[in-house]
Design an enzyme around this catalytic site. Structure first.
Site, PDB file in Angstrom:
ATOM      1  N   THR A 130      -5.260  11.328  39.305  1.00  0.00           N
ATOM      2  CA  THR A 130      -5.783  12.685  39.484  1.00  0.00           C
ATOM      3  C   THR A 130      -7.198  12.730  38.913  1.00  0.00           C
ATOM      4  O   THR A 130      -7.416  12.375  37.757  1.00  0.00           O
ATOM      5  CB  THR A 130      -4.888  13.697  38.755  1.00  0.00           C
ATOM      6  N   GLU A 160      -1.029  11.866  43.916  1.00  0.00           N
ATOM      7  CA  GLU A 160       0.427  11.734  43.802  1.00  0.00           C
ATOM      8  C   GLU A 160       1.021  13.053  43.305  1.00  0.00           C
ATOM      9  O   GLU A 160       0.560  13.608  42.325  1.00  0.00           O
ATOM     10  CB  GLU A 160       0.756  10.589  42.838  1.00  0.00           C
ATOM     11  N   LYS A 219      -4.856  18.477  44.597  1.00  0.00           N
ATOM     12  CA  LYS A 219      -4.014  18.006  43.490  1.00  0.00           C
ATOM     13  C   LYS A 219      -4.224  18.894  42.253  1.00  0.00           C
ATOM     14  O   LYS A 219      -3.261  19.339  41.621  1.00  0.00           O
ATOM     15  CB  LYS A 219      -4.346  16.539  43.169  1.00  0.00           C
ATOM     16  N   VAL A 269      10.062  26.920  26.340  1.00  0.00           N
ATOM     17  CA  VAL A 269       9.136  26.729  25.224  1.00  0.00           C
ATOM     18  C   VAL A 269       7.734  26.333  25.699  1.00  0.00           C
ATOM     19  O   VAL A 269       6.884  25.964  24.892  1.00  0.00           O
ATOM     20  CB  VAL A 269       9.656  25.642  24.257  1.00  0.00           C
ATOM     21  N   CYS A 275       0.189  15.923  32.613  1.00  0.00           N
ATOM     22  CA  CYS A 275      -0.667  16.395  33.707  1.00  0.00           C
ATOM     23  C   CYS A 275      -1.083  17.865  33.663  1.00  0.00           C
ATOM     24  O   CYS A 275      -2.257  18.171  33.857  1.00  0.00           O
ATOM     25  CB  CYS A 275       0.016  16.122  35.036  1.00  0.00           C
TER      26      CYS A 275
HETATM   27  P1  NAI Z   1      -0.097   5.954  32.385  1.00  0.00           P
HETATM   28  O1  NAI Z   1      -0.926   6.112  31.178  1.00  0.00           O
HETATM   29  O2  NAI Z   1       1.400   5.948  32.277  1.00  0.00           O
HETATM   30  O3  NAI Z   1      -0.491   4.590  33.136  1.00  0.00           O
HETATM   31  C1  NAI Z   1      -1.804   4.194  33.362  1.00  0.00           C
HETATM   32  C2  NAI Z   1      -1.872   2.680  33.201  1.00  0.00           C
HETATM   33  O4  NAI Z   1      -3.168   2.246  33.618  1.00  0.00           O
HETATM   34  C3  NAI Z   1      -1.709   2.196  31.758  1.00  0.00           C
HETATM   35  O5  NAI Z   1      -0.591   1.326  31.667  1.00  0.00           O
HETATM   36  C4  NAI Z   1      -3.032   1.480  31.449  1.00  0.00           C
HETATM   37  O6  NAI Z   1      -2.877   0.332  30.646  1.00  0.00           O
HETATM   38  C5  NAI Z   1      -3.497   1.109  32.836  1.00  0.00           C
HETATM   39  N1  NAI Z   1      -4.935   0.852  32.918  1.00  0.00           N
HETATM   40  C6  NAI Z   1      -5.964   1.592  32.441  1.00  0.00           C
HETATM   41  N2  NAI Z   1      -7.139   1.017  32.741  1.00  0.00           N
HETATM   42  C7  NAI Z   1      -6.853  -0.113  33.431  1.00  0.00           C
HETATM   43  C8  NAI Z   1      -7.660  -1.125  34.031  1.00  0.00           C
HETATM   44  N3  NAI Z   1      -8.989  -1.070  33.991  1.00  0.00           N
HETATM   45  N4  NAI Z   1      -7.043  -2.168  34.640  1.00  0.00           N
HETATM   46  C9  NAI Z   1      -5.692  -2.223  34.686  1.00  0.00           C
HETATM   47  N5  NAI Z   1      -4.876  -1.286  34.162  1.00  0.00           N
HETATM   48  C10 NAI Z   1      -5.454  -0.239  33.538  1.00  0.00           C
HETATM   49  O7  NAI Z   1      -0.563   7.095  33.380  1.00  0.00           O
HETATM   50  P2  NAI Z   1       0.290   7.815  34.539  1.00  0.00           P
HETATM   51  O8  NAI Z   1       1.154   8.871  33.982  1.00  0.00           O
HETATM   52  O9  NAI Z   1       0.884   6.772  35.421  1.00  0.00           O
HETATM   53  O10 NAI Z   1      -0.883   8.562  35.325  1.00  0.00           O
HETATM   54  C11 NAI Z   1      -1.835   7.862  36.104  1.00  0.00           C
HETATM   55  C12 NAI Z   1      -2.633   8.876  36.911  1.00  0.00           C
HETATM   56  O11 NAI Z   1      -1.758   9.565  37.810  1.00  0.00           O
HETATM   57  C13 NAI Z   1      -3.318   9.954  36.072  1.00  0.00           C
HETATM   58  O12 NAI Z   1      -4.542  10.277  36.673  1.00  0.00           O
HETATM   59  C14 NAI Z   1      -2.361  11.130  36.190  1.00  0.00           C
HETATM   60  O13 NAI Z   1      -3.021  12.358  36.042  1.00  0.00           O
HETATM   61  C15 NAI Z   1      -1.844  10.974  37.601  1.00  0.00           C
HETATM   62  N6  NAI Z   1      -0.532  11.561  37.844  1.00  0.00           N
HETATM   63  C16 NAI Z   1       0.466  11.428  36.913  1.00  0.00           C
HETATM   64  C17 NAI Z   1       1.724  11.953  37.178  1.00  0.00           C
HETATM   65  C18 NAI Z   1       2.830  11.829  36.169  1.00  0.00           C
HETATM   66  O14 NAI Z   1       3.861  12.461  36.362  1.00  0.00           O
HETATM   67  N7  NAI Z   1       2.691  11.043  35.122  1.00  0.00           N
HETATM   68  C19 NAI Z   1       2.029  12.648  38.434  1.00  0.00           C
HETATM   69  C20 NAI Z   1       0.923  12.673  39.349  1.00  0.00           C
HETATM   70  C21 NAI Z   1      -0.295  12.158  39.045  1.00  0.00           C
END
Ligand code: NAI
Length: 487
Positions: A130, A160, A219, A269, A275
């Site tokens: 996002t 997503e 999004k 709460v 997000c």
């Molecule tokens: P997360 O923090 O769980 O995973 C992100 C991963 O990216 C980490 O494991 C990190 O080590 C890796 N990473 C960072 N820089 C990197 C690089 N240069 N090379 C390789 N790996 C790298 O984050 P999450 O929750 O998966 O969110 C990811 C994106 O998706 C965010 O922008 C979030 O806003 C969006 N999003 C998240 C949702 C959720 O429910 N968690 C739902 C919809 C969108």
């Protein structure tokens, strides 16, 4: 061009489940999820996956080693892929311009720079993280300025919409898949290529395409609308407590209006998760940058009400416990930000814990999916409490009955189904009296608890007689003039 190899950068809550489902539904595509976090990749390759999501384990186990791989070899997998998802984290900035509001795009930018540096063939780069509107333009610029020879990159936006806790079902049966891209011939071709991947299991009419900026903004808008709805019902819950109305009855009555609909009308709460807050703040920052201060203020209120609701709940607990919780054991049921996930990011339980710890309460925390290490780490964050205080006042307990022993009160912070089925007579018998239950999620059988002897308080309604829970925003409790709202 049809896609044969996909590389997903970022093995987190989005990258992991999303690309596991792609691998399941597209056995002809080789999907590799890469991450710089070696521990996370090792966990994805083990029998204990790094995240909990219902049904995820089955999918990973059935595809892993066949067409689904987890690796730390980021560059190698980028080189081999036809299509790359960028699914890295985009947290709120903690420094510099836009601190506390703007999204930090340094991880996205690092991915774009690596892709530009190592690619040897044309690629479609898909922004799944996002991001603020126009981030795709920055990615395209970085790729364009650094590309080797005549390699061509097309950047798409494909946000997503999954929700943690139901991620797999959301991915298997999405309400829609949104793909934004350039309106050029090459842009349309790239959109078509990504659509083909999804059309292996998503009905064509659910795959919608827009220009890149509409996709990016959709999004942020979706999360802002969802968060706003929670803040709206939570704001209404305060009015209910002050008037004797019942928020569930109000939610039911308004939800039957088809224009309003009955989903996402549960008072609680407050929202948590990685997000909602981040994306609303991102929208606020965007509006300010676009010189739209009134719009920015409007969305900022969604966050203010959320913070207010968390404080209101903690204040209500303190007020009910005779205006002091110092040295009193309080049991927290649930620490994850919602049920069916072990994710604690921005969980309301963290803030409720903070307010209670500030007042000297001893906390016994039980959550079926959150580890002790995670709880201690979240509460020891400098904005929450000190490691010394946490060591002195917090215990994480693996048995819900044990957690309640000699406790003054239970506060339900997460709506885990298992909390509905506990033996509350047994719990009541081992607690100090009067025994209080604060149902922050509106999930418990209140009448039954009342008849066991509990003093029951629930958000947005009056359950037990002589409630001291109601707190007005001006700091005065309606029933008890001595009570207060936390600063
Ligand atoms: P997360 O923090 O769980 O995973 C992100 C991963 O990216 C980490 O494991 C990190 O080590 C890796 N990473 C960072 N820089 C990197 C690089 N240069 N090379 C390789 N790996 C790298 O984050 P999450 O929750 O998966 O969110 C990811 C994106 O998706 C965010 O922008 C979030 O806003 C969006 N999003 C998240 C949702 C959720 O429910 N968690 C739902 C919809 C969108």
């Amino acid at each position: 061009m049809s896609v044969k190899k996909i590389c997903c950068i970022g093995a987190g809550y989005v990258g992991g489940p999303t690309c596991s489902v792609i691998a399941k539904e597209c056995p002809h595509i080789r999907v590799t999820i890469v991450d710089i976090n070696a521990d996370r990749i090792a966990a994805w390759n083990s029998n204990e996956l790094p995240i909990y999501e219902p049904e995820l384990e089955d999918i990973v186990m059935s595809c892993r080693g066949k067409n689904l791989f987890f690796s730390t070899e980021v560059e190698k997998e980028i080189i081999e892929a036809d299509l790359i998802f960028i699914s890295v984290n985009t947290p709120t900035k903690t420094y510099g311009v836009g601190k506390g509001r703007a999204a930090d795009l340094k991880y996205v930018e690092a991915c774009a720079r690596t892709i530009a540096a190592v690619s040897k063939s044309d690629k479609i780069v898909v922004e799944k993280s996002t991001v603020p509107v126009k981030a795709a333009a920055s990615i395209q610029r970085i790729l364009g300025a650094n590309m080797n020879l005549d390699i061509k990159f097309q950047v798409l936006s494909n946000p997503e919409f999954l929700a943690e806790g139901t991620a797999i079902q959301n991915l298997l049966h999405p309400d829609r898949v949104l793909i934004g891209g350039e309106e050029s011939k090459a842009g349309k071709k790239a959109i078509e290529t990504l659509s083909e991947v999804y059309s292996n299991w998503v009905p064509k009419e659910k795959i919608i395409t827009t220009n890149t900026w509409s996709s990016e903004l959709s999004k942020l808008a979706a999360n802002a609308f969802l968060a706003q709805r929670i803040s709206s019902i939570n704001a209404m819950s305060a009015v209910c407590e002050a008037t004797g109305a019942d928020v569930e009855e109000v939610a039911n009555a308004i939800g039957m209006d088809t224009r309003i609909g009955n989903k996402f009308l549960k008072a609680s709460v407050g929202f948590g998760g990685s997000c909602f807050q981040k994306d609303v703040l991102n929208l606020v920052y965007l509006c300010e940058s676009l010189n739209l201060p009134k719009v920015a203020q409007y969305w900022q209120q969604v966050i203010e009400i959320n913070n207010y609701q968390r404080k209101r709940f903690a204040s209500g607990i303190i007020n009910c416990l005779f205006n002091t919780v110092s040295g009193k054991k309080i049991t927290l049921f649930g620490f994850a930000f919602k049920k069916d996930t072990g994710d604690t990011r921005e969980s309301s339980a963290i803030y409720i814990s903070k307010y209670l710890l500030d007042e000297g309460a001893k906390l016994a925390i039980y959550d079926p999916k959150v580890s002790r290490r995670q709880i201690i780490s979240d509460l020891s964050h400098p904005t929450i409490s000190t490691p010394e205080k946490v060591a002195e006042l917090v215990t994480s307990v693996t048995d819900p009955y044990e957690a309640c022993k000699d406790s003054h009160a239970i506060a339900v912070c997460t709506e885990w189904d298992m909390f509905k089925d506990l033996d509350y007579k047994r719990i009541f018998d081992c607690m100090l009296k009067p025994a209080f239950i604060f149902d922050g999620r509106g999930i418990l059988p209140h009448e039954e608890l009342n008849s066991i002897g509990f003093h029951v308080e629930a958000i947005g309604k009056t359950v037990s007689k002589g409630s001291a829970f109601m707190v007005q925003s001006n700091g005065n409790n309606i029933l008890s003039p001595t009570s207060r709202v936390l600063p």
